[in-house]
Design a protein around this motif. Structure first.
Motif, PDB file in Angstrom:
ATOM      1  N   THR A  34      -6.975  12.311   2.845  1.00  9.68           N
ATOM      2  CA  THR A  34      -7.667  11.343   2.001  1.00  9.68           C
ATOM      3  C   THR A  34      -7.419   9.948   2.549  1.00  9.68           C
ATOM      4  N   ILE A  35      -8.443   9.120   2.497  1.00  9.32           N
ATOM      5  CA  ILE A  35      -8.327   7.754   3.000  1.00  9.32           C
ATOM      6  C   ILE A  35      -7.256   6.989   2.235  1.00  9.32           C
ATOM      7  N   GLY A  36      -7.203   7.202   0.920  1.00 13.05           N
ATOM      8  CA  GLY A  36      -6.246   6.468   0.091  1.00 13.05           C
ATOM      9  C   GLY A  36      -4.802   6.739   0.479  1.00 13.05           C
ATOM     10  N   SER A  37      -4.440   8.022   0.620  1.00  9.94           N
ATOM     11  CA  SER A  37      -3.057   8.372   0.960  1.00  9.94           C
ATOM     12  C   SER A  37      -2.705   7.905   2.369  1.00  9.94           C
ATOM     13  N   PHE A  38      -3.684   7.993   3.281  1.00  9.49           N
ATOM     14  CA  PHE A  38      -3.440   7.537   4.645  1.00  9.49           C
ATOM     15  C   PHE A  38      -3.234   6.024   4.682  1.00  9.49           C
ATOM     16  N   ALA A  39      -4.030   5.293   3.907  1.00 12.08           N
ATOM     17  CA  ALA A  39      -3.884   3.831   3.851  1.00 12.08           C
ATOM     18  C   ALA A  39      -2.518   3.451   3.293  1.00 12.08           C
ATOM     19  N   LEU A  40      -2.054   4.178   2.278  1.00 14.38           N
ATOM     20  CA  LEU A  40      -0.719   3.909   1.724  1.00 14.38           C
ATOM     21  C   LEU A  40       0.355   4.194   2.769  1.00 14.38           C
ATOM     22  N   GLY A  41       0.146   5.254   3.560  1.00 16.98           N
ATOM     23  CA  GLY A  41       1.102   5.564   4.610  1.00 16.98           C
ATOM     24  C   GLY A  41       1.161   4.481   5.665  1.00 16.98           C
ATOM     25  N   LEU A  42       0.006   3.944   6.041  1.00 19.31           N
ATOM     26  CA  LEU A  42      -0.030   2.865   7.025  1.00 19.31           C
ATOM     27  C   LEU A  42       0.647   1.611   6.476  1.00 19.31           C
ATOM     28  N   LEU A  43       0.416   1.319   5.202  1.00 15.69           N
ATOM     29  CA  LEU A  43       1.052   0.149   4.589  1.00 15.69           C
ATOM     30  C   LEU A  43       2.565   0.315   4.555  1.00 15.69           C
ATOM     31  N   SER A  44       3.017   1.510   4.210  1.00 13.07           N
ATOM     32  CA  SER A  44       4.459   1.765   4.181  1.00 13.07           C
ATOM     33  C   SER A  44       5.058   1.651   5.576  1.00 13.07           C
ATOM     34  N   ALA A  45       4.322   2.131   6.598  1.00 13.46           N
ATOM     35  CA  ALA A  45       4.802   2.009   7.977  1.00 13.46           C
ATOM     36  C   ALA A  45       4.895   0.545   8.391  1.00 13.46           C
ATOM     37  N   LEU A  46       3.918  -0.249   7.973  1.00 14.51           N
ATOM     38  CA  LEU A  46       3.945  -1.677   8.291  1.00 14.51           C
ATOM     39  C   LEU A  46       5.153  -2.356   7.655  1.00 14.51           C
ATOM     40  N   LEU A  47       5.424  -2.024   6.390  1.00 18.33           N
ATOM     41  CA  LEU A  47       6.580  -2.611   5.711  1.00 18.33           C
ATOM     42  C   LEU A  47       7.885  -2.133   6.349  1.00 18.33           C
ATOM     43  N   GLY A  48       7.899  -0.883   6.807  1.00 17.73           N
ATOM     44  CA  GLY A  48       9.076  -0.379   7.508  1.00 17.73           C
ATOM     45  C   GLY A  48       9.332  -1.154   8.786  1.00 17.73           C
ATOM     46  N   PHE A  49       8.254  -1.466   9.508  1.00 20.17           N
ATOM     47  CA  PHE A  49       8.398  -2.261  10.723  1.00 20.17           C
ATOM     48  C   PHE A  49       8.902  -3.668  10.398  1.00 20.17           C
TER      49      PHE A  49
END
Length: 261
Positions: A135-150
Motif C-alpha cells: 500500500t502506498i500509505g504504509s510505504f510512505a510511512l516507512g520512508l518517513l521513518s527511514a528519513l527520521l532514522g537517518f
C-alpha cells in the motif's frame, strides 16, 4: 537557501561518476539474506521461539541492510568534523555566509536519498509482484521513518563531533557508541529476541529509532499503536538532539574554535 540546494543537487550529480560502485554495494545483500534465512530457520525451531518467524527475520534484515547502506553518509560526520576542528580548517567555513551544520546535513541527505529510496522502491515493487501486500500509505510511512532514522544518526554523529571542541580524540567515543548501536539497535539481532532488560535499556535511548523501528515498519511488522509510538519517539529525539547540537555548536565555535589552528 539556494546555496544549500546547490550543495544538495551537486551530490546527486557527483553520484553519476560512481554508478558502478553504487550498484555493486547492493550485490552482497542477497548473499547475506540467504545465509540469514538458513541460520534463523535452524535456530528458531531449536529455541522454540514463536515471537517471529525466519521469513519475518529475513524481511527485517533486508530492510536493515538497505538502511545501513543508505545511512552510510552519516557515519562519516564525526570524523569529518573532528578532522576539521583539529586541523583548524573549520575556521574557513565559519568565515563564510553559511550554516556549516546544515550544509553538511544537506550533503549527507542527498547521498542518503539516492542510496536508500530507489532500492527501497525496487524492493517494494518486487515484493508486490511476488504477491506480498503493498500500500502506498504504509510505504510512505516507512520512508518517513527511514528519513527520521537517518536524521537521528546524523545528529548523534554530529553531536559526538562537536565534543572535539573540548576533547582531543572523540573517535573512541564514536566507536564505543557504534558498538552499542549494533547491539541495541537491532543490527545483530532483532530486539524482540533479546532479553527484556536489554529491550528496556534500548528503548530509553534513541538507538532503536535509527534502524530497528524503520526496518520493522517497512517490513510491515508493526501495529498502528506501535507506529504512532515510533514516530513520537523519533520526533522527540530529533528535536532533543537538534537542540543539543545548537547549544554545543554555539558554545564551541564561540570560544574554542581556534583549537588546532
Amino acid at each position: 537557501m539556494k546555496k544549500y540546494l546547490d550543495v544538495f543537487q551537486m551530490n546527486f550529480k557527483n553520484a553519476r561518476v560512481f554508478q558502478l560502485a553504487f550498484v555493486l554495494s547492493f550485490l552482497a545483500i542477497p548473499v547475506q539474506l540467504v545465509i540469514t534465512y538458513f541460520f534463523w530457520q535452524r535456530i528458531l525451531p531449536a529455541s522454540g521461539s514463536t515471537v517471529i518467524s525466519a521469513n519475518n527475520i529475513v524481511s527485517y534484515f533486508l530492510y536493515v541492510d538497505i538502511l545501513q547502506l543508505g545511512f552510510a553518509p552519516a557515519m562519516y560526520v564525526t570524523y569529518d568534523l573532528w578532522q576539521k576542528i583539529n586541523q583548524g580548517t573549520l575556521l574557513v567555513w565559519l568565515n563564510r555566509p553559511i550554516n556549516y551544520p546544515f550544509m553538511i546535513f544537506c550533503q549527507s541527505l542527498s547521498d542518503h536519498l539516492l542510496q536508500t529510496y530507489l532500492p527501497l522502491f525496487c524492493v517494494e515493487i518486487l515484493a508486490a509482484l511476488l504477491g506480498n501486500p503493498f500500500t502506498i500509505g504504509s510505504f510512505a510511512l516507512g520512508l518517513l521513518s527511514a528519513l527520521l532514522g537517518f536524521v537521528l544518526l546524523f545528529e548523534i554523529q554530529f553531536t559526538i563531533g562537536c565534543l572535539t571542541f573540548w576533547l582531543k580524540n572523540v573517535l573512541v567515543v564514536r566507536d564505543v557508541l557504534m558498538s552499542v548501536l549494533f547491539i541495541l539497535g537491532g543490527l545483530v539481532i532483532p530486539l524482540d529476541l533479546t532479553p527484556v532488560l536489554i529491550q528496556k535499556i534500548a528503548f530509553l535511548t534513541p538507538i532503536p529509532a535509527v534502524y530497528y523501528f524503520p526496518a520493522r515498519l517497512l517490513a510491515g511488522q508493526l501495529d498502528p499503536k506501535t507506529i504512532l509510538q515510533n514516530f513520537a519517539l523519533q520526533g522527540f529525539w530529533c528535536l532533543g538532539l537538534g537542540l543539543l547540537i545548537a547549544i554545543l555548536w554555539r558554545s564551541g565555535t564561540r570560544d574554542k574554535v581556534t583549537y588546532g589552528a
